[in-house]
Design a protein around this motif. Sequence first.
Motif, PDB file in Angstrom:
ATOM      1  N   ILE A 288       2.867  11.820  -9.715  1.00  0.00           N
ATOM      2  CA  ILE A 288       2.149  13.091  -9.698  1.00  0.00           C
ATOM      3  C   ILE A 288       3.132  14.253  -9.750  1.00  0.00           C
ATOM      4  O   ILE A 288       2.963  15.197 -10.512  1.00  0.00           O
ATOM      5  CB  ILE A 288       1.225  13.169  -8.471  1.00  0.00           C
TER       6      ILE A 288
ATOM      7  N   LYS B 105       2.938   1.619  -3.131  1.00  0.00           N
ATOM      8  CA  LYS B 105       2.124   2.090  -4.240  1.00  0.00           C
ATOM      9  C   LYS B 105       1.852   3.585  -4.116  1.00  0.00           C
ATOM     10  O   LYS B 105       1.977   4.330  -5.081  1.00  0.00           O
ATOM     11  CB  LYS B 105       0.794   1.326  -4.279  1.00  0.00           C
TER      12      LYS B 105
ATOM     13  N   GLU C  91      -6.561   3.568  -4.892  1.00  0.00           N
ATOM     14  CA  GLU C  91      -7.690   2.733  -4.489  1.00  0.00           C
ATOM     15  C   GLU C  91      -7.941   2.746  -2.989  1.00  0.00           C
ATOM     16  O   GLU C  91      -9.040   2.905  -2.530  1.00  0.00           O
ATOM     17  CB  GLU C  91      -7.485   1.266  -4.912  1.00  0.00           C
ATOM     18  N   GLY C  92      -6.901   2.590  -2.257  1.00  0.00           N
ATOM     19  CA  GLY C  92      -7.064   2.423  -0.819  1.00  0.00           C
ATOM     20  C   GLY C  92      -7.269   3.718  -0.057  1.00  0.00           C
ATOM     21  O   GLY C  92      -7.442   3.708   1.144  1.00  0.00           O
ATOM     22  N   GLU C  93      -7.230   4.818  -0.774  1.00  0.00           N
ATOM     23  CA  GLU C  93      -7.291   6.105  -0.080  1.00  0.00           C
ATOM     24  C   GLU C  93      -8.659   6.376   0.516  1.00  0.00           C
ATOM     25  O   GLU C  93      -9.685   5.998  -0.028  1.00  0.00           O
ATOM     26  CB  GLU C  93      -6.948   7.239  -1.047  1.00  0.00           C
TER      27      GLU C  93
ATOM     28  N   GLN D  29       0.815  -1.197   0.000  1.00  0.00           N
ATOM     29  CA  GLN D  29       0.000   0.000   0.000  1.00  0.00           C
ATOM     30  C   GLN D  29       0.861   1.265   0.000  1.00  0.00           C
ATOM     31  O   GLN D  29       0.697   2.141  -0.827  1.00  0.00           O
ATOM     32  CB  GLN D  29      -0.909  -0.026   1.233  1.00  0.00           C
TER      33      GLN D  29
ATOM     34  N   ALA E  87      -4.558  12.172  -6.977  1.00  0.00           N
ATOM     35  CA  ALA E  87      -4.551  10.712  -7.056  1.00  0.00           C
ATOM     36  C   ALA E  87      -5.982  10.182  -7.103  1.00  0.00           C
ATOM     37  O   ALA E  87      -6.308   9.264  -7.861  1.00  0.00           O
ATOM     38  CB  ALA E  87      -3.802  10.130  -5.860  1.00  0.00           C
TER      39      ALA E  87
ATOM     40  N   VAL F 192       2.709   6.579  -6.670  1.00  0.00           N
ATOM     41  CA  VAL F 192       1.684   7.482  -7.183  1.00  0.00           C
ATOM     42  C   VAL F 192       2.103   8.932  -6.961  1.00  0.00           C
ATOM     43  O   VAL F 192       2.022   9.762  -7.856  1.00  0.00           O
ATOM     44  CB  VAL F 192       0.326   7.207  -6.506  1.00  0.00           C
ATOM     45  N   MET F 193       2.588   9.217  -5.765  1.00  0.00           N
ATOM     46  CA  MET F 193       2.987  10.590  -5.458  1.00  0.00           C
ATOM     47  C   MET F 193       4.156  11.031  -6.340  1.00  0.00           C
ATOM     48  O   MET F 193       4.224  12.159  -6.780  1.00  0.00           O
ATOM     49  CB  MET F 193       3.349  10.735  -3.978  1.00  0.00           C
TER      50      MET F 193
ATOM     51  N   LEU G 226      -6.050   6.829  -8.915  1.00  0.00           N
ATOM     52  CA  LEU G 226      -4.772   6.164  -8.721  1.00  0.00           C
ATOM     53  C   LEU G 226      -4.622   5.585  -7.331  1.00  0.00           C
ATOM     54  O   LEU G 226      -3.710   4.845  -7.055  1.00  0.00           O
ATOM     55  CB  LEU G 226      -3.629   7.154  -8.940  1.00  0.00           C
TER      56      LEU G 226
END
Lengths: 53, 185
Positions: A14, A6, B163-165, A3, B156, A10-11, B161
């Motif tokens: 971005i 990932k 999912e778990g957020e 988690q 995100a 992602v950050m 991007l």
Amino acid sequence: MTQSRKSFDVMRQIDENLRRVYREVDTQDVPDRFKILLDKLREQEKPQSGSLE
Amino acid sequence: MTVHPDPRDELVQHLPALRAFAMSLTRNSAGADDLVQDTIEKAWKNIGSFTPGTNLRAWLFTIQRNAFYSSRRKVKREVEDIDGVMAGAMSEKPAHDGRLAMNDFRKAFEKLPDEQREALILVGGEGFAYEEAAQMCGVAVGTIKSRANRGRKRLAQLLHLAEGEDPTISDANTVSGMAQARHIA
């Protein structure tokens, strides 16, 4: 684990994209109006007592 | 004899960055260039208040964001004339090799609240230190950090991007305090 890995990716993605979006504008040609504006401002500043010539 | 050259001679070098910042603030190409013009005029008039040897770009950005927020207050209307300048005007190669589709990214970026876009552009786009960005915006360093982080998270989310957020990211804090920064002109 995965988690946070990932979310780190992602950050990072971005931030990379932010730089790219920004740079696109940053590297565009500047319109003439700004050069004209700067010339005009400089013209108005002409030193009253100056002996530039 | 001055050690430093006339900073007015250097304005031209900062025009591209000012335009990039202006577009991210106004999200409107005509509005952006008007804002840059306003900034240049103010900077020229107030050049005496710039301290030679300090960061001219940061000084210019500060003027520009103050001009932006004060004209926004004057006009007293929400920005409705967003022409998607970042999303539309600049077409580009489609995304590949796992990068985000740039157009989607721009569209998502334009949806962020002002203070998040601003924090992200200052820090992520232009590369100012958090401390510098905080100074420019007249807020604490932690505020800039949290705005930037909320902006990233929101992006995100918008780009699906994360999912778990947690889908409830609070954007409740508004700009109230930050436009209080001292005005030039």
